[in-house]
Scaffold this active site. Structure first.
Site, PDB file in Angstrom:
ATOM      1  N   HIS A   1       5.755   4.729  12.373  1.00 49.27           N
ATOM      2  CA  HIS A   1       5.693   4.642  10.898  1.00 49.27           C
ATOM      3  C   HIS A   1       6.674   5.683  10.366  1.00 49.27           C
ATOM      4  O   HIS A   1       6.310   6.828  10.116  1.00 49.27           O
ATOM      5  CB  HIS A   1       4.254   4.924  10.453  1.00 49.27           C
ATOM      6  CG  HIS A   1       4.020   4.926   8.982  1.00 49.27           C
ATOM      7  ND1 HIS A   1       3.322   3.919   8.333  1.00 49.27           N
ATOM      8  CD2 HIS A   1       4.361   5.798   8.010  1.00 49.27           C
ATOM      9  CE1 HIS A   1       3.241   4.199   7.042  1.00 49.27           C
ATOM     10  NE2 HIS A   1       3.865   5.331   6.818  1.00 49.27           N
TER      11      HIS A   1
ATOM     12  N   ARG B   1       0.841  -1.206   0.000  1.00 54.20           N
ATOM     13  CA  ARG B   1       0.000   0.000   0.000  1.00 54.20           C
ATOM     14  C   ARG B   1       0.876   1.257   0.000  1.00 54.20           C
ATOM     15  O   ARG B   1       0.939   1.975  -0.996  1.00 54.20           O
ATOM     16  CB  ARG B   1      -0.942  -0.007   1.224  1.00 54.20           C
ATOM     17  CG  ARG B   1      -2.043   1.039   1.181  1.00 54.20           C
ATOM     18  CD  ARG B   1      -1.605   2.437   1.519  1.00 54.20           C
ATOM     19  NE  ARG B   1      -1.021   2.572   2.851  1.00 54.20           N
ATOM     20  CZ  ARG B   1      -0.435   3.690   3.280  1.00 54.20           C
ATOM     21  NH1 ARG B   1      -0.342   4.756   2.494  1.00 54.20           N
ATOM     22  NH2 ARG B   1       0.116   3.739   4.482  1.00 54.20           N
ATOM     23  N   ASP B   2       1.600   1.521   1.056  1.00 52.06           N
ATOM     24  CA  ASP B   2       2.339   2.780   1.141  1.00 52.06           C
ATOM     25  C   ASP B   2       3.452   2.821   0.095  1.00 52.06           C
ATOM     26  O   ASP B   2       3.769   3.888  -0.445  1.00 52.06           O
ATOM     27  CB  ASP B   2       2.930   2.951   2.548  1.00 52.06           C
ATOM     28  CG  ASP B   2       3.191   4.408   2.904  1.00 52.06           C
ATOM     29  OD1 ASP B   2       2.962   5.275   2.048  1.00 52.06           O
ATOM     30  OD2 ASP B   2       3.622   4.671   4.041  1.00 52.06           O
TER      31      ASP B   2
ATOM     32  N   CYS C   1       4.713   8.903  -0.313  1.00 47.48           N
ATOM     33  CA  CYS C   1       3.332   9.389  -0.275  1.00 47.48           C
ATOM     34  C   CYS C   1       3.169  10.437  -1.363  1.00 47.48           C
ATOM     35  O   CYS C   1       3.933  11.400  -1.419  1.00 47.48           O
ATOM     36  CB  CYS C   1       3.002   9.985   1.082  1.00 47.48           C
ATOM     37  SG  CYS C   1       1.348  10.732   1.113  1.00 47.48           S
TER      38      CYS C   1
ATOM     39  N   ASN D   1       9.709   4.376   2.224  1.00 45.47           N
ATOM     40  CA  ASN D   1       9.434   3.870   3.561  1.00 45.47           C
ATOM     41  C   ASN D   1      10.712   3.187   4.043  1.00 45.47           C
ATOM     42  O   ASN D   1      11.557   2.787   3.245  1.00 45.47           O
ATOM     43  CB  ASN D   1       8.325   2.815   3.484  1.00 45.47           C
ATOM     44  CG  ASN D   1       6.960   3.410   3.242  1.00 45.47           C
ATOM     45  OD1 ASN D   1       6.240   3.684   4.180  1.00 45.47           O
ATOM     46  ND2 ASN D   1       6.601   3.624   1.983  1.00 45.47           N
TER      47      ASN D   1
ATOM     48  N   HIS E   1       9.251   7.092   7.764  1.00 48.03           N
ATOM     49  CA  HIS E   1       9.860   7.091   6.421  1.00 48.03           C
ATOM     50  C   HIS E   1      11.352   7.386   6.576  1.00 48.03           C
ATOM     51  O   HIS E   1      11.779   8.026   7.543  1.00 48.03           O
ATOM     52  CB  HIS E   1       9.158   8.119   5.533  1.00 48.03           C
ATOM     53  CG  HIS E   1       7.794   7.653   5.094  1.00 48.03           C
ATOM     54  ND1 HIS E   1       7.499   7.302   3.789  1.00 48.03           N
ATOM     55  CD2 HIS E   1       6.640   7.452   5.778  1.00 48.03           C
ATOM     56  CE1 HIS E   1       6.239   6.925   3.699  1.00 48.03           C
ATOM     57  NE2 HIS E   1       5.686   7.006   4.903  1.00 48.03           N
TER      58      HIS E   1
HETATM   59  P1  HMG Z   1     -12.667  14.917  -2.312  1.00 43.75           P
HETATM   60  O1  HMG Z   1     -12.382  15.322  -3.721  1.00 43.75           O
HETATM   61  O2  HMG Z   1     -12.767  15.982  -1.270  1.00 43.75           O
HETATM   62  O3  HMG Z   1     -13.951  13.981  -2.199  1.00 43.75           O
HETATM   63  O4  HMG Z   1     -11.575  13.854  -1.889  1.00 43.75           O
HETATM   64  P2  HMG Z   1     -15.420  14.116  -2.673  1.00 43.75           P
HETATM   65  O5  HMG Z   1     -16.244  13.435  -1.638  1.00 43.75           O
HETATM   66  O6  HMG Z   1     -15.731  15.539  -3.074  1.00 43.75           O
HETATM   67  O7  HMG Z   1     -15.422  13.221  -4.013  1.00 43.75           O
HETATM   68  C1  HMG Z   1     -14.710  13.582  -5.177  1.00 43.75           C
HETATM   69  C2  HMG Z   1     -14.717  12.403  -6.140  1.00 43.75           C
HETATM   70  O8  HMG Z   1     -14.002  11.298  -5.558  1.00 43.75           O
HETATM   71  C3  HMG Z   1     -16.127  11.876  -6.466  1.00 43.75           C
HETATM   72  O9  HMG Z   1     -16.078  11.338  -7.777  1.00 43.75           O
HETATM   73  C4  HMG Z   1     -16.267  10.729  -5.493  1.00 43.75           C
HETATM   74  O10 HMG Z   1     -17.166   9.742  -5.929  1.00 43.75           O
HETATM   75  C5  HMG Z   1     -14.870  10.158  -5.456  1.00 43.75           C
HETATM   76  P3  HMG Z   1     -16.610  12.200  -9.050  1.00 43.75           P
HETATM   77  O11 HMG Z   1     -18.023  12.514  -8.707  1.00 43.75           O
HETATM   78  O12 HMG Z   1     -15.717  13.422  -9.104  1.00 43.75           O
HETATM   79  O13 HMG Z   1     -16.408  11.264 -10.172  1.00 43.75           O
HETATM   80  N1  HMG Z   1     -14.565   9.467  -4.221  1.00 43.75           N
HETATM   81  C6  HMG Z   1     -14.089   8.207  -4.148  1.00 43.75           C
HETATM   82  N2  HMG Z   1     -13.773   7.309  -5.098  1.00 43.75           N
HETATM   83  C7  HMG Z   1     -13.304   6.116  -4.670  1.00 43.75           C
HETATM   84  N3  HMG Z   1     -13.124   5.811  -3.383  1.00 43.75           N
HETATM   85  C8  HMG Z   1     -13.424   6.676  -2.409  1.00 43.75           C
HETATM   86  C9  HMG Z   1     -13.930   7.937  -2.785  1.00 43.75           C
HETATM   87  N4  HMG Z   1     -14.311   9.031  -2.082  1.00 43.75           N
HETATM   88  C10 HMG Z   1     -14.693   9.957  -2.957  1.00 43.75           C
HETATM   89  N5  HMG Z   1     -13.229   6.348  -1.119  1.00 43.75           N
HETATM   90  C11 HMG Z   1     -10.809  12.001  -0.618  1.00 43.75           C
HETATM   91  C12 HMG Z   1     -11.551  13.314  -0.583  1.00 43.75           C
HETATM   92  C13 HMG Z   1     -10.496  11.600   0.809  1.00 43.75           C
HETATM   93  C14 HMG Z   1     -11.663  10.928  -1.285  1.00 43.75           C
HETATM   94  C15 HMG Z   1      -9.499  12.216  -1.437  1.00 43.75           C
HETATM   95  O14 HMG Z   1      -8.831  13.317  -0.930  1.00 43.75           O
HETATM   96  C16 HMG Z   1      -8.607  11.019  -1.412  1.00 43.75           C
HETATM   97  O15 HMG Z   1      -8.912   9.982  -1.984  1.00 43.75           O
HETATM   98  N6  HMG Z   1      -7.434  11.138  -0.751  1.00 43.75           N
HETATM   99  C17 HMG Z   1      -6.542  10.045  -0.560  1.00 43.75           C
HETATM  100  C18 HMG Z   1      -5.110  10.489  -0.566  1.00 43.75           C
HETATM  101  C19 HMG Z   1      -4.232   9.302  -0.276  1.00 43.75           C
HETATM  102  O16 HMG Z   1      -4.597   8.184  -0.519  1.00 43.75           O
HETATM  103  N7  HMG Z   1      -3.019   9.583   0.241  1.00 43.75           N
HETATM  104  C20 HMG Z   1      -2.096   8.562   0.551  1.00 43.75           C
HETATM  105  C21 HMG Z   1      -2.491   7.748   1.756  1.00 43.75           C
HETATM  106  S1  HMG Z   1      -2.082   8.517   3.303  1.00 43.75           S
HETATM  107  C22 HMG Z   1      -0.402   8.209   3.532  1.00 43.75           C
HETATM  108  O17 HMG Z   1       0.238   7.667   2.676  1.00 43.75           O
HETATM  109  C23 HMG Z   1       0.214   8.515   4.872  1.00 43.75           C
HETATM  110  C24 HMG Z   1       0.477   7.280   5.711  1.00 43.75           C
HETATM  111  O18 HMG Z   1       1.316   6.368   5.040  1.00 43.75           O
HETATM  112  C25 HMG Z   1       1.118   7.675   7.055  1.00 43.75           C
HETATM  113  C26 HMG Z   1       2.333   8.580   6.883  1.00 43.75           C
HETATM  114  O19 HMG Z   1       3.294   8.201   6.190  1.00 43.75           O
HETATM  115  O20 HMG Z   1       2.302   9.651   7.459  1.00 43.75           O
HETATM  116  C27 HMG Z   1      -0.834   6.537   6.034  1.00 43.75           C
HETATM  117 MG    MG Z   2       3.481   6.509   4.979  1.00 39.88          MG
END
Ligand code: HMG
Ligand code: MG
Length: 285
Positions: free
Chosen positions: A205, A13-14, A238, A247, A207
């Protein structure tokens, strides 16, 4: 007998969410299957986020459908909202995670919400997951530094940890998202966070962008943490944290923990095999 420290594998995933290669669904499945033979208890291999934000994770349901599940292993998925949780439940995830941030800048860039809005969004996700019988993990990003806001005060981390704990997250993983933390700053952060949550429900966690991840793990071990996230072969980063490439590598964490006298329960030969595969993936099995 040596004390046990768990490595939570997050590479599929990450790591892969930010991998510049085109990694095919078949390769992702093959990677998770190799990881399933290593002895992990938890492998994060899916993320039900918007495919517009993170296209690399769009085939997460296919990964969960295609893998051969090993007994005793929980296959985990990220779920930022109800839509993500519904998709994770339909795909058969064994546990899910909500992911917030200690800094406002990263929260907005990563999930398009303020910290307060994100916590409001997570509460029903956690409740619904628990109603469905799934454990929920919480992440807090930017526990020392934010790529947008700069240094992050420990109190901000503690506040989000407390909120996720109150919601019912069984474990909270503390993310040094851009790998700029150093042992003294991790220690200072934990000093404050441990006033809100015991070490038993915290994970590290870290990096490895700045090359301090292993030393940060040692600092966290000294504070009683016994779970650390790592990615096979040090895959990824990320997409919303510029510079967060890499990572900490699972094999390096395993080696450091072993040198320190801890037991991880992982098979080094199986780990080497999975790492070699992770390095050579390029679109075809
Ligand atoms: P948004 O644009 O504010 O959401 O995104 P929305 O509710 O306005 O929806 C916009 C569009 O996204 C719509 O589609 C929704 O249907 C769709 P459209 O009508 O435009 O065609 N949508 C989805 N589609 C699939 N699955 C869903 C979903 N939700 C809405 N669940 C949202 C808000 C949270 C969805 C967006 O910002 C997002 O997906 N962000 C994810 C970012 C991400 O994955 N980042 C990496 C993971 S975190 C990380 O890596 C850190 C970590 O490792 C720890 C660390 O290292 O610190 C965990
Ligand atoms: Mg991470």
């Amino acid at each position: 007998m040596a004390e046990r420290v768990e490595i939570f594998e997050v590479g599929p995933r990450d790591g892969l969410q930010n991998d510049p290669r085109h990694v095919s669904l078949a390769e992702k499945i093959a990677l998770v299957d190799l990881l399933s033979a290593c002895g992990f208890r938890r492998i994060e291999c899916a993320s039900f986020v918007s495919p517009k934000w993170v296209p690399q994770m769009a085939d997460s349901a296919g990964v969960l459908a295609g893998i051969t599940r090993a007994p005793g292993v929980r296959y985990a998925a990220l779920t930022p909202n109800m839509r993500g949780l519904e998709d994770a439940l339909a795909a058969g995830a064994d546990e899910v995670a909500v992911f917030g941030s200690a800094s406002e800048g990263f929260s907005r860039a990563n999930i398009n919400a303020s910290i307060a809005e994100s916590l409001d969004r997570f509460a029903p996700v956690v409740r619904a997951a628990q109603d469905a019988g799934l454990p929920v993990r919480g992440y807090v990003s930017c526990v020392t530094d934010c790529p947008y806001d700069g240094p992050v005060a420990p109190g901000q981390v503690a506040r989000v940890v407390a909120a996720l704990r109150a919601m019912g997250c069984y474990e909270i993983s503390l993310g040094d998202t851009i790998g700029q933390g150093t042992p003294d700053r991790i220690d200072a952060m934990l000093d404050t966070v441990l006033q809100e949550a015991p070490a038993e429900i915290l994970a590290g966690h870290f990096h490895d962008t700045g090359g301090h991840a292993l030393d940060n793990i040692e600092a966290a071990l000294d504070r009683g943490l016994r779970v650390f996230d790592a990615a096979i072969a040090g895959l990824g980063g990320c997409p919303y944290a510029p510079g967060a490439s890499g990572n900490v590598a699972t094999g390096s964490v395993q080696a450091r923990l072993t040198a320190l006298g801890y037991e991880t329960g992982l098979d080094p030969v199986a780990l080497d095999k999975a790492a070699a595969f992770a390095r050579k993936m390029e679109g075809a099995v």
